[in-house]
Design an enzyme around this catalytic site. Structure first.
Site, PDB file in Angstrom:
ATOM      1  N   ASN A  87      -0.260  -0.304  13.824  1.00  0.00           N
ATOM      2  CA  ASN A  87       0.245  -1.412  13.029  1.00  0.00           C
ATOM      3  C   ASN A  87       1.478  -1.991  13.710  1.00  0.00           C
ATOM      4  O   ASN A  87       2.385  -1.251  14.088  1.00  0.00           O
ATOM      5  CB  ASN A  87       0.693  -0.925  11.640  1.00  0.00           C
ATOM      6  CG  ASN A  87      -0.449  -0.445  10.798  1.00  0.00           C
ATOM      7  OD1 ASN A  87      -1.357  -1.188  10.475  1.00  0.00           O
ATOM      8  ND2 ASN A  87      -0.400   0.831  10.429  1.00  0.00           N
TER       9      ASN A  87
ATOM     10  N   ASP B 130      -2.554  -5.825  14.387  1.00  0.00           N
ATOM     11  CA  ASP B 130      -2.892  -4.430  14.654  1.00  0.00           C
ATOM     12  C   ASP B 130      -3.587  -4.357  16.004  1.00  0.00           C
ATOM     13  O   ASP B 130      -4.218  -5.317  16.439  1.00  0.00           O
ATOM     14  CB  ASP B 130      -3.855  -3.879  13.585  1.00  0.00           C
ATOM     15  CG  ASP B 130      -3.312  -4.009  12.174  1.00  0.00           C
ATOM     16  OD1 ASP B 130      -2.193  -3.523  11.932  1.00  0.00           O
ATOM     17  OD2 ASP B 130      -4.005  -4.600  11.329  1.00  0.00           O
TER      18      ASP B 130
ATOM     19  N   ASP C  73       0.786  -7.401   9.775  1.00  0.00           N
ATOM     20  CA  ASP C  73      -0.618  -7.815   9.917  1.00  0.00           C
ATOM     21  C   ASP C  73      -1.246  -7.536  11.269  1.00  0.00           C
ATOM     22  O   ASP C  73      -2.359  -7.041  11.320  1.00  0.00           O
ATOM     23  CB  ASP C  73      -0.825  -9.295   9.577  1.00  0.00           C
ATOM     24  CG  ASP C  73      -0.219  -9.667   8.248  1.00  0.00           C
ATOM     25  OD1 ASP C  73      -0.489  -8.958   7.257  1.00  0.00           O
ATOM     26  OD2 ASP C  73       0.552 -10.642   8.188  1.00  0.00           O
TER      27      ASP C  73
ATOM     28  N   ASP D  61       4.730  -4.242   6.921  1.00  0.00           N
ATOM     29  CA  ASP D  61       3.540  -4.488   7.734  1.00  0.00           C
ATOM     30  C   ASP D  61       3.483  -5.972   8.105  1.00  0.00           C
ATOM     31  O   ASP D  61       3.640  -6.837   7.247  1.00  0.00           O
ATOM     32  CB  ASP D  61       2.281  -4.110   6.935  1.00  0.00           C
ATOM     33  CG  ASP D  61       1.022  -4.425   7.702  1.00  0.00           C
ATOM     34  OD1 ASP D  61       0.780  -3.759   8.712  1.00  0.00           O
ATOM     35  OD2 ASP D  61       0.298  -5.350   7.299  1.00  0.00           O
TER      36      ASP D  61
ATOM     37  N   ASP E 241      -6.742  -8.737  13.220  1.00  0.00           N
ATOM     38  CA  ASP E 241      -6.069  -9.430  12.114  1.00  0.00           C
ATOM     39  C   ASP E 241      -5.173 -10.585  12.551  1.00  0.00           C
ATOM     40  O   ASP E 241      -4.180 -10.906  11.896  1.00  0.00           O
ATOM     41  CB  ASP E 241      -5.280  -8.438  11.244  1.00  0.00           C
ATOM     42  CG  ASP E 241      -6.168  -7.358  10.658  1.00  0.00           C
ATOM     43  OD1 ASP E 241      -7.363  -7.642  10.429  1.00  0.00           O
ATOM     44  OD2 ASP E 241      -5.692  -6.242  10.435  1.00  0.00           O
TER      45      ASP E 241
ATOM     46  N   ARG F 165       0.864  -1.191   0.000  1.00  0.00           N
ATOM     47  CA  ARG F 165       0.000   0.000   0.000  1.00  0.00           C
ATOM     48  C   ARG F 165       0.896   1.235   0.000  1.00  0.00           C
ATOM     49  O   ARG F 165       1.956   1.235   0.603  1.00  0.00           O
ATOM     50  CB  ARG F 165      -0.850  -0.041   1.273  1.00  0.00           C
ATOM     51  CG  ARG F 165      -1.798   1.061   1.478  1.00  0.00           C
ATOM     52  CD  ARG F 165      -2.643   0.852   2.738  1.00  0.00           C
ATOM     53  NE  ARG F 165      -3.521  -0.305   2.563  1.00  0.00           N
ATOM     54  CZ  ARG F 165      -3.741  -1.230   3.486  1.00  0.00           C
ATOM     55  NH1 ARG F 165      -3.173  -1.145   4.663  1.00  0.00           N
ATOM     56  NH2 ARG F 165      -4.559  -2.230   3.248  1.00  0.00           N
TER      57      ARG F 165
END
Length: 176
Positions: free
Chosen positions: A85, A105, A103, A101, A118, A21
């Site tokens: 995060n 959170d 995953d 990242d 998550d 992202r």
């Protein structure tokens, strides 16, 4: 390198190096050896699959350069919502902030509720990307530390601090 007052893009990767992202820009409010603080309003976000969207509320984001987290502090009508995060320490250069990242959170809602999110995605990616035992320990430890910081309203989960950063942001953009 003094980055305060500059607009930087943000790139989020997955453990295998694939781009996950991107945010088009955030205005640097503070940059020190431990973290960098950016502010954004209606930032353009591009997902790995090409889908584009714009953030709904203004946000202050704090990227740790030494610890395994970054915190997005969303300024909402009913208060500040903190989305943290679990991620690699951020790498910062004169154009971009980059991180991986992982995953997991944690979210601190404006009413004080805390949720870890998550976990199924984390388990899936741990297997898919072959996170080793040491990385797994670091990420789970960091999640516990972040939840405790949220409970205690420790940095970066301090509403007064985030409102101060937001006021600084508004002053900076009003001058341009």
């Amino acid at each position: 390198m003094d980055l305060v007052g500059r607009w930087l893009s943000i790139q989020c990767f997955k453990h295998n190096g694939s781009l996950h992202r991107c945010w088009d820009r955030g205005l640097v409010l503070e940059n020190n050896e431990d973290y960098i603080v950016i502010a954004s309003k209606k930032a353009k976000v591009v997902e790995y699959n090409g889908r584009c969207w714009f953030t709904k509320e203004p946000a202050i984001t704090i990227f740790s350069k030494k610890e395994w987290w970054n915190a997005i502090c969303m300024i909402k009508k009913d208060g500040i919502c903190f989305y943290c995060n679990i991620a690699s320490p951020a790498l910062v250069n004169k154009e971009c902030i980059k991180y991986i990242d992982y995953d997991l959170d944690a979210k601190l809602f404006s009413d004080g509720e805390i949720r870890v999110l998550d976990e199924k995605e984390y388990i899936h990616h741990k297997s898919l990307y072959h996170y080793d035992e040491n990385l797994d320990k670091v990420l789970k430890y960091q999640t516990r530390v972040i939840v405790e910081a949220m409970k205690n309203k420790d940095f970066p989960f301090e509403e007064v601090l985030i409102r101060s950063y937001f006021d600084q942001f508004l002053q900076m953009i009003s001058r341009t």
